[in-house]
Scaffold this motif. Structure first.
Motif, PDB file in Angstrom:
ATOM      1  N   VAL A 199      -5.381   2.000   1.903  1.00 31.62           N
ATOM      2  CA  VAL A 199      -4.747   1.206   2.805  1.00 31.62           C
ATOM      3  C   VAL A 199      -3.567   0.265   2.139  1.00 31.62           C
ATOM      4  CG1 VAL A 199      -5.105  -1.061   4.308  1.00 31.62           C
ATOM      5  CG2 VAL A 199      -7.165   0.681   3.900  1.00 31.62           C
ATOM      6  N   VAL A 200      -2.426   0.297   2.541  1.00 31.53           N
ATOM      7  CA  VAL A 200      -1.385  -0.129   2.033  1.00 31.53           C
ATOM      8  C   VAL A 200      -1.202  -1.848   2.553  1.00 31.53           C
ATOM      9  CG1 VAL A 200       1.048  -0.126   1.800  1.00 31.53           C
ATOM     10  CG2 VAL A 200      -0.179   1.908   2.178  1.00 31.53           C
ATOM     11  N   ARG A 201      -1.640  -2.564   1.424  1.00 33.74           N
ATOM     12  CA  ARG A 201      -1.641  -4.100   1.763  1.00 33.74           C
ATOM     13  C   ARG A 201      -0.252  -4.820   1.512  1.00 33.74           C
ATOM     14  NH1 ARG A 201      -6.806  -2.359   0.407  1.00 33.74           N
ATOM     15  NH2 ARG A 201      -8.252  -2.931   1.751  1.00 33.74           N
ATOM     16  N   GLU A 202       0.728  -3.970   0.757  1.00 34.42           N
ATOM     17  CA  GLU A 202       2.007  -4.691   0.385  1.00 34.42           C
ATOM     18  C   GLU A 202       2.767  -5.029   1.685  1.00 34.42           C
ATOM     19  OE1 GLU A 202       0.173  -2.234  -1.115  1.00 34.42           O
ATOM     20  OE2 GLU A 202       1.946  -0.837  -1.987  1.00 34.42           O
ATOM     21  N   ASP A 203       3.604  -6.286   1.507  1.00 37.99           N
ATOM     22  CA  ASP A 203       4.350  -6.692   2.730  1.00 37.99           C
ATOM     23  C   ASP A 203       5.384  -5.684   3.177  1.00 37.99           C
ATOM     24  OD1 ASP A 203       2.898  -9.073   2.618  1.00 37.99           O
ATOM     25  OD2 ASP A 203       4.641 -10.195   1.509  1.00 37.99           O
TER      26      ASP A 203
END
Ligand code: CO8
Length: 278
Positions: A199-203
């Motif tokens: 899961v890509v959590r970066e802004d």
């Protein structure tokens, strides 16, 4: 770049093709015209010598809300059977370059993009949407991604590879739960089950992460990347001994490439390799 009514094709990097599903008023539901555009755009990128990897994504709200139910609803058995409905779905699984899927929002499982290094931004895929993403080689999900195979609620079952590809990916028991109840899982659960890489959590978001990954794949020698994809995919079709033999033969064949000589010489000379893709 070619124009398609239901797909936007762009080049965020000279070596990366970004294919964005664009049928917003139907949450990217896959009708025949939409699917033809997707497969044409992917095939075109696959054949473009400048492209090293592809990313496929949808919108923030939906990667793809499955096959177009309104288009399917009046179809008869005879029409579906004689026209071999959905047979062209497998086109995507035959792409030779890596496809990364970036999924946000709904993705109803349709996982036929399997053998493609497709970076699908998984914001959400349901039914055919998930089955489309499942055909990608690498899947990244946004925290908003919701994945499922809700076909059971429509009186049918997945028809784009969901029962087969999911079972290989997450096992029988979890696949049964998804296919028999239609339960939609969120990004966290998909990550835990190994349905998505992460899961890509970066802004900066899942599409940017997918493009970054695609750039990295595209920066390698293309002959070896093609062989790597072909060998991994063989694991889903062959017995272990046949698969190991196939891998070893492909490995042997790479000694006939300039990239193998360059890669190993560069290592010995402590410099970066310069690939010629030959
Ligand atoms: N087909 C056709 N139209 C759709 C679909 C769809 N799958 N999904 C959404 N739409 C349309 C809606 O009808 C609506 O149109 P309108 O504004 O004209 O009424 C518009 O998109 C927006 O949708 P909603 O108002 O429903 O949006 P919500 O945010 O309330 O709900 C959901 C979003 C939960 C995704 C909801 O739209 C939904 O449940 N959609 C159907 C999901 C589904 O069941 N998918 C599986 C389809 S069957 C299948 O995929 C089998 C395929 C076999 C192989 C396929 C290969 C391609």
């Amino acid at each position: 770049l070619a124009y398609y009514e239901n797909v936007i094709v762009s080049k965020p990097d000279p070596a990366v093709a970004l294919i964005t599903l664009n049928r917003p008023n139907a949450l990217n539901a896959l009708n025949a015209a939409h699917f033809n555009d997707i497969s044409s755009a992917l095939r075109e990128a696959d054949q473009d010598p400048a492209t090293g990897a592809m990313v496929i994504t949808g919108s923030d709200k939906a990667f793809a809300a499955g096959a177009d139910i309104k288009e399917m609803k009046d179809k008869t058995f005879a029409e579906a059977y004689t026209s071999n409905y959905l047979a062209n779905w497998e086109v995507i699984a035959k792409l030779r370059k890596p496809v990364i899927a970036a999924v946000s929002g709904y993705a109803h499982c349709h996982t036929s993009l399997g053998n493609v290094a497709i970076y699908v931004t998984l914001v959400g895929k349901l039914g055919g949407g998930l089955e489309l993403a499942l055909q990608a080689d690498i899947l990244l999900a946004a925290p908003s991604a919701k994945l499922g195979q809700p076909e059971i609620n429509l009186g049918v079952i997945p028809g784009g590879g969901g029962t087969q590809r999911l079972a290989r990916l997450i096992g029988k028991s979890r696949t049964m739960e998804m296919v028999l109840t239609g339960r939609i899982i969120d990004a966290e659960e998909a990550e835990r089950w190994g349905l998505v890489n992460r899961v890509v959590r970066e802004d900066s978001g899942v599409v940017d992460a997918a493009i970054k990954l695609a750039k990295e794949v595209a920066s390698k020698g293309r002959v070896a990347v093609t062989a790597g994809k072909e060998a991994v995919n063989a694991a889903f079709e062959l017995s272990l001994s046949e698969g190991l033999r196939f891998e070893r033969r492909l490995f042997h064949s790479l000694f006939a490439t300039k990239d193998q000589k360059e890669g190993m010489t560069a290592f010995a000379e402590k410099r970066k390799p310069e690939w010629t893709h030959s």
